[in-house]
Design a protein around this motif. Structure first.
Motif, PDB file in Angstrom:
ATOM      1  N   GLY A   7      16.239 -68.988  44.270  1.00  0.00           N
ATOM      2  CA  GLY A   7      15.420 -68.286  43.070  1.00  0.00           C
ATOM      3  C   GLY A   7      15.043 -67.000  43.526  1.00  0.00           C
ATOM      4  O   GLY A   7      15.117 -66.451  44.591  1.00  0.00           O
ATOM      5  N   THR A   8      14.126 -66.313  42.544  1.00  0.00           N
ATOM      6  CA  THR A   8      13.643 -65.076  42.602  1.00  0.00           C
ATOM      7  C   THR A   8      12.289 -65.078  41.786  1.00  0.00           C
ATOM      8  O   THR A   8      12.142 -65.873  40.824  1.00  0.00           O
ATOM      9  CB  THR A   8      14.627 -64.086  41.601  1.00  0.00           C
ATOM     10  N   THR A   9      11.168 -64.623  42.395  1.00  0.00           N
ATOM     11  CA  THR A   9      10.019 -64.470  42.112  1.00  0.00           C
ATOM     12  C   THR A   9       9.612 -62.868  42.137  1.00  0.00           C
ATOM     13  O   THR A   9       9.594 -62.461  43.334  1.00  0.00           O
ATOM     14  CB  THR A   9       8.814 -65.588  42.697  1.00  0.00           C
TER      15      THR A   9
ATOM     16  N   VAL B 207      18.621 -64.533  31.732  1.00  0.00           N
ATOM     17  CA  VAL B 207      20.227 -64.308  32.013  1.00  0.00           C
ATOM     18  C   VAL B 207      20.582 -64.588  33.513  1.00  0.00           C
ATOM     19  O   VAL B 207      21.712 -65.296  33.459  1.00  0.00           O
ATOM     20  CB  VAL B 207      20.550 -62.779  31.500  1.00  0.00           C
ATOM     21  N   TYR B 208      20.128 -64.002  34.318  1.00  0.00           N
ATOM     22  CA  TYR B 208      20.676 -64.228  35.856  1.00  0.00           C
ATOM     23  C   TYR B 208      19.974 -65.381  36.510  1.00  0.00           C
ATOM     24  O   TYR B 208      20.522 -65.883  37.369  1.00  0.00           O
ATOM     25  CB  TYR B 208      20.479 -62.942  36.680  1.00  0.00           C
ATOM     26  N   GLY B 209      18.726 -65.649  36.060  1.00  0.00           N
ATOM     27  CA  GLY B 209      18.072 -66.568  36.813  1.00  0.00           C
ATOM     28  C   GLY B 209      18.271 -68.039  36.179  1.00  0.00           C
ATOM     29  O   GLY B 209      17.848 -68.918  36.514  1.00  0.00           O
TER      30      GLY B 209
ATOM     31  N   ARG C 211      14.036 -61.091  30.613  1.00  0.00           N
ATOM     32  CA  ARG C 211      15.533 -61.135  30.360  1.00  0.00           C
ATOM     33  C   ARG C 211      16.113 -61.393  31.389  1.00  0.00           C
ATOM     34  O   ARG C 211      17.014 -62.252  31.388  1.00  0.00           O
ATOM     35  CB  ARG C 211      16.054 -59.987  29.722  1.00  0.00           C
ATOM     36  N   ASN C 212      16.153 -60.856  32.654  1.00  0.00           N
ATOM     37  CA  ASN C 212      16.612 -61.145  33.956  1.00  0.00           C
ATOM     38  C   ASN C 212      16.337 -62.653  34.478  1.00  0.00           C
ATOM     39  O   ASN C 212      17.370 -63.412  34.860  1.00  0.00           O
ATOM     40  CB  ASN C 212      16.305 -60.231  35.129  1.00  0.00           C
ATOM     41  N   THR C 213      15.145 -62.980  34.235  1.00  0.00           N
ATOM     42  CA  THR C 213      14.844 -64.416  34.592  1.00  0.00           C
ATOM     43  C   THR C 213      15.672 -65.520  33.774  1.00  0.00           C
ATOM     44  O   THR C 213      16.610 -66.279  34.229  1.00  0.00           O
ATOM     45  CB  THR C 213      13.445 -64.554  34.014  1.00  0.00           C
TER      46      THR C 213
ATOM     47  N   GLY D 247      22.036 -48.439  37.359  1.00  0.00           N
ATOM     48  CA  GLY D 247      23.324 -48.577  37.032  1.00  0.00           C
ATOM     49  C   GLY D 247      24.224 -49.689  37.688  1.00  0.00           C
ATOM     50  O   GLY D 247      25.109 -50.146  37.193  1.00  0.00           O
ATOM     51  N   TYR D 248      23.647 -50.352  38.690  1.00  0.00           N
ATOM     52  CA  TYR D 248      24.220 -51.460  39.085  1.00  0.00           C
ATOM     53  C   TYR D 248      23.954 -53.039  38.301  1.00  0.00           C
ATOM     54  O   TYR D 248      22.888 -53.229  37.895  1.00  0.00           O
ATOM     55  CB  TYR D 248      23.889 -51.910  40.687  1.00  0.00           C
ATOM     56  N   THR D 249      24.834 -53.391  37.637  1.00  0.00           N
ATOM     57  CA  THR D 249      25.018 -54.695  37.031  1.00  0.00           C
ATOM     58  C   THR D 249      26.167 -55.791  37.326  1.00  0.00           C
ATOM     59  O   THR D 249      27.186 -55.210  37.533  1.00  0.00           O
ATOM     60  CB  THR D 249      25.158 -54.329  35.513  1.00  0.00           C
ATOM     61  N   THR D 250      25.724 -56.916  37.272  1.00  0.00           N
ATOM     62  CA  THR D 250      26.665 -58.031  37.430  1.00  0.00           C
ATOM     63  C   THR D 250      26.987 -58.463  36.028  1.00  0.00           C
ATOM     64  O   THR D 250      28.015 -59.360  35.837  1.00  0.00           O
ATOM     65  CB  THR D 250      26.484 -58.833  38.538  1.00  0.00           C
ATOM     66  N   GLY D 251      26.409 -58.114  35.330  1.00  0.00           N
ATOM     67  CA  GLY D 251      26.425 -58.824  33.642  1.00  0.00           C
ATOM     68  C   GLY D 251      26.677 -57.905  32.590  1.00  0.00           C
ATOM     69  O   GLY D 251      26.393 -58.271  31.592  1.00  0.00           O
ATOM     70  N   GLY D 252      27.167 -56.707  33.002  1.00  0.00           N
ATOM     71  CA  GLY D 252      27.701 -55.911  31.866  1.00  0.00           C
ATOM     72  C   GLY D 252      26.528 -55.307  30.990  1.00  0.00           C
ATOM     73  O   GLY D 252      26.414 -54.997  29.916  1.00  0.00           O
ATOM     74  N   GLY D 253      25.173 -55.092  31.825  1.00  0.00           N
ATOM     75  CA  GLY D 253      24.148 -54.355  31.308  1.00  0.00           C
ATOM     76  C   GLY D 253      24.116 -53.023  31.699  1.00  0.00           C
ATOM     77  O   GLY D 253      25.205 -52.425  32.130  1.00  0.00           O
ATOM     78  N   LEU D 254      22.922 -52.215  31.664  1.00  0.00           N
ATOM     79  CA  LEU D 254      22.981 -50.911  31.920  1.00  0.00           C
ATOM     80  C   LEU D 254      22.429 -50.770  33.381  1.00  0.00           C
ATOM     81  O   LEU D 254      22.517 -49.517  34.198  1.00  0.00           O
ATOM     82  CB  LEU D 254      21.906 -50.024  30.924  1.00  0.00           C
ATOM     83  N   GLY D 255      22.088 -51.809  34.149  1.00  0.00           N
ATOM     84  CA  GLY D 255      21.668 -51.928  35.342  1.00  0.00           C
ATOM     85  C   GLY D 255      20.508 -51.184  35.625  1.00  0.00           C
ATOM     86  O   GLY D 255      20.313 -50.341  36.668  1.00  0.00           O
ATOM     87  N   LEU D 256      19.576 -51.032  34.490  1.00  0.00           N
ATOM     88  CA  LEU D 256      18.104 -50.362  34.715  1.00  0.00           C
ATOM     89  C   LEU D 256      16.906 -51.312  34.824  1.00  0.00           C
ATOM     90  O   LEU D 256      15.833 -50.747  35.065  1.00  0.00           O
ATOM     91  CB  LEU D 256      18.087 -49.400  33.717  1.00  0.00           C
ATOM     92  N   GLY D 257      17.344 -52.548  34.576  1.00  0.00           N
ATOM     93  CA  GLY D 257      16.163 -53.333  34.378  1.00  0.00           C
ATOM     94  C   GLY D 257      15.316 -53.457  35.630  1.00  0.00           C
ATOM     95  O   GLY D 257      14.059 -53.371  35.525  1.00  0.00           O
ATOM     96  N   LEU D 258      15.858 -53.942  36.935  1.00  0.00           N
ATOM     97  CA  LEU D 258      14.914 -53.833  38.021  1.00  0.00           C
ATOM     98  C   LEU D 258      14.442 -52.584  38.352  1.00  0.00           C
ATOM     99  O   LEU D 258      13.185 -52.458  38.806  1.00  0.00           O
ATOM    100  CB  LEU D 258      15.963 -54.540  39.248  1.00  0.00           C
ATOM    101  N   SER D 259      15.166 -51.451  38.747  1.00  0.00           N
ATOM    102  CA  SER D 259      14.922 -50.321  39.012  1.00  0.00           C
ATOM    103  C   SER D 259      14.112 -49.801  38.115  1.00  0.00           C
ATOM    104  O   SER D 259      12.801 -49.180  38.315  1.00  0.00           O
ATOM    105  CB  SER D 259      16.280 -49.570  39.266  1.00  0.00           C
ATOM    106  N   GLY D 260      14.316 -49.687  36.835  1.00  0.00           N
ATOM    107  CA  GLY D 260      13.328 -49.125  35.820  1.00  0.00           C
ATOM    108  C   GLY D 260      11.865 -49.890  35.850  1.00  0.00           C
ATOM    109  O   GLY D 260      10.875 -49.238  35.590  1.00  0.00           O
TER     110      GLY D 260
END
Ligand SMILES: Nc1ncnc2c1ncn2[C@@H]1O[C@H](COP(=O)(O)OP(=O)(O)O)[C@@H](O)[C@H]1O
Ligand SMILES: [Mg+2]
Lengths: 141, 134
Positions: free
Chosen positions: B124-126, B53-55, B49-51, B94-107
């Protein structure tokens, strides 16, 4: 796009999520439920997630939002049937779903809602009674 | 040793569902435990989802791996989006720039055994994650 059906059973709306929802489907469910709560006047929502093999932060947030919206519309939400592996994963993900009530299955979820509604109605009656009793003491004129 | 990976282009919500399905199939095939299957599919869902939405979209490639002692599954998530300027911040719960829960990367990092991220602003990001059978 698929849609998750919302069933009315007595005073309760039952949602059984049987598909791996893409994000738009989850958002649509949020809207559909709000509409149905208003249209039916139901006071309870049971969301059965026993068919879901994962709950990620998007679905978790959707469940929390549904619970919050329902509350504002005078309905309680119970999420039922979460699989043990999903619960373990959710907690490790960092999502403890605060504000969401859970029960082990649909039947227990319905019971919980019925019990809470009964308590709530009792309180309302008590409150009415007190108001009635106090009326003479209220300054009029 | 690793087999040929399977790649999914991630352009729509539906592709994120496909990523979950592919990872689930592979996780079952390498016989991850039920809890570990659940963890890796959940992590994959977050990162795909990050790929998207953000990528701004990208691709995901999942491969079953075998290090001679254990089997596992390795997944790469790649995009050519804006990159992540402050990794510490992005990995803060909890950090998000997109109104998410900010748990995707850390979780997701908590849910896998190995987690590697390469990111550059403007390029980009890999992210590469691995989950091993116990
Ligand atoms: N692939 C990516 N490209 C650019 N930025 C990203 C990427 N993945 C994550 N981020 C940034 O990291 C933040 C945290 O991501 P995440 O933990 O998944 O939370 P959320 O998705 O809820 O915002 C995002 O809000 C975004 O700013
Ligand atoms: Mg995310």
């Amino acid at each position: 796009m698929e849609r998750v059906p919302v069933l009315k059973i007595g005073d309760i709306l039952l949602v059984s999520i049987q598909i791996d929802m893409e994000d738009q489907v989850a958002l649509q469910l949020q809207e559909d439920l709000a509409d149905r709560i208003v249209a039916t006047g139901c006071h309870g929502v049971v969301i059965d997630i026993s068919a879901l093999d994962i709950v990620d932060s998007f679905v978790g947030r959707t469940l929390a939002t549904i619970a919050a919206i329902s509350k504002v519309l005078d309905a309680d939400t119970v999420v039922v049937g979460m699989r043990p592996a999903v619960a373990i994963t959710l907690v490790e993900l960092g999502l403890s779903l605060p504000g969401i009530r859970t029960a082990l299955n649909v039947e227990l979820g319905m019971e919980l809602l019925a019990r809470e509604r009964a308590d709530y109605d009792d309180e309302e009656e008590d409150a009415d009674g007190e108001d009635g009793a106090e009326t003479p003491a209220v300054f009029t004129s | 040793m690793s087999e040929q990976g399977q790649r999914i282009e991630v352009v729509t919500d539906q592709d994120v569902v496909r990523v979950r399905q592919l990872v689930r199939t592979l996780a079952v095939a390498v016989k991850l435990s039920l809890v570990d299957q659940t963890k890796i599919v959940t992590a994959a869902s977050e990162l795909a989802r990050n790929t998207l939405v953000y990528g701004g979209g990208g691709w995901v490639e999942a491969t079953s791996v075998d290090n001679g002692r254990r089997k596992g599954i390795r997944i790469v998530f790649a995009d050519q989006g804006p990159g992540i300027a402050d990794l510490d911040l992005a990995f803060t719960d909890g950090y998000t720039t997109g109104g998410g829960l900010g748990l995707g990367l850390s979780g997701a990092r908590r849910l896998v055994d190995e987690f590697d991220i390469v990111t550059a602003v403007g390029e980009g990001t890999t992210i590469t994650v691995t989950k091993w059978c116990r």
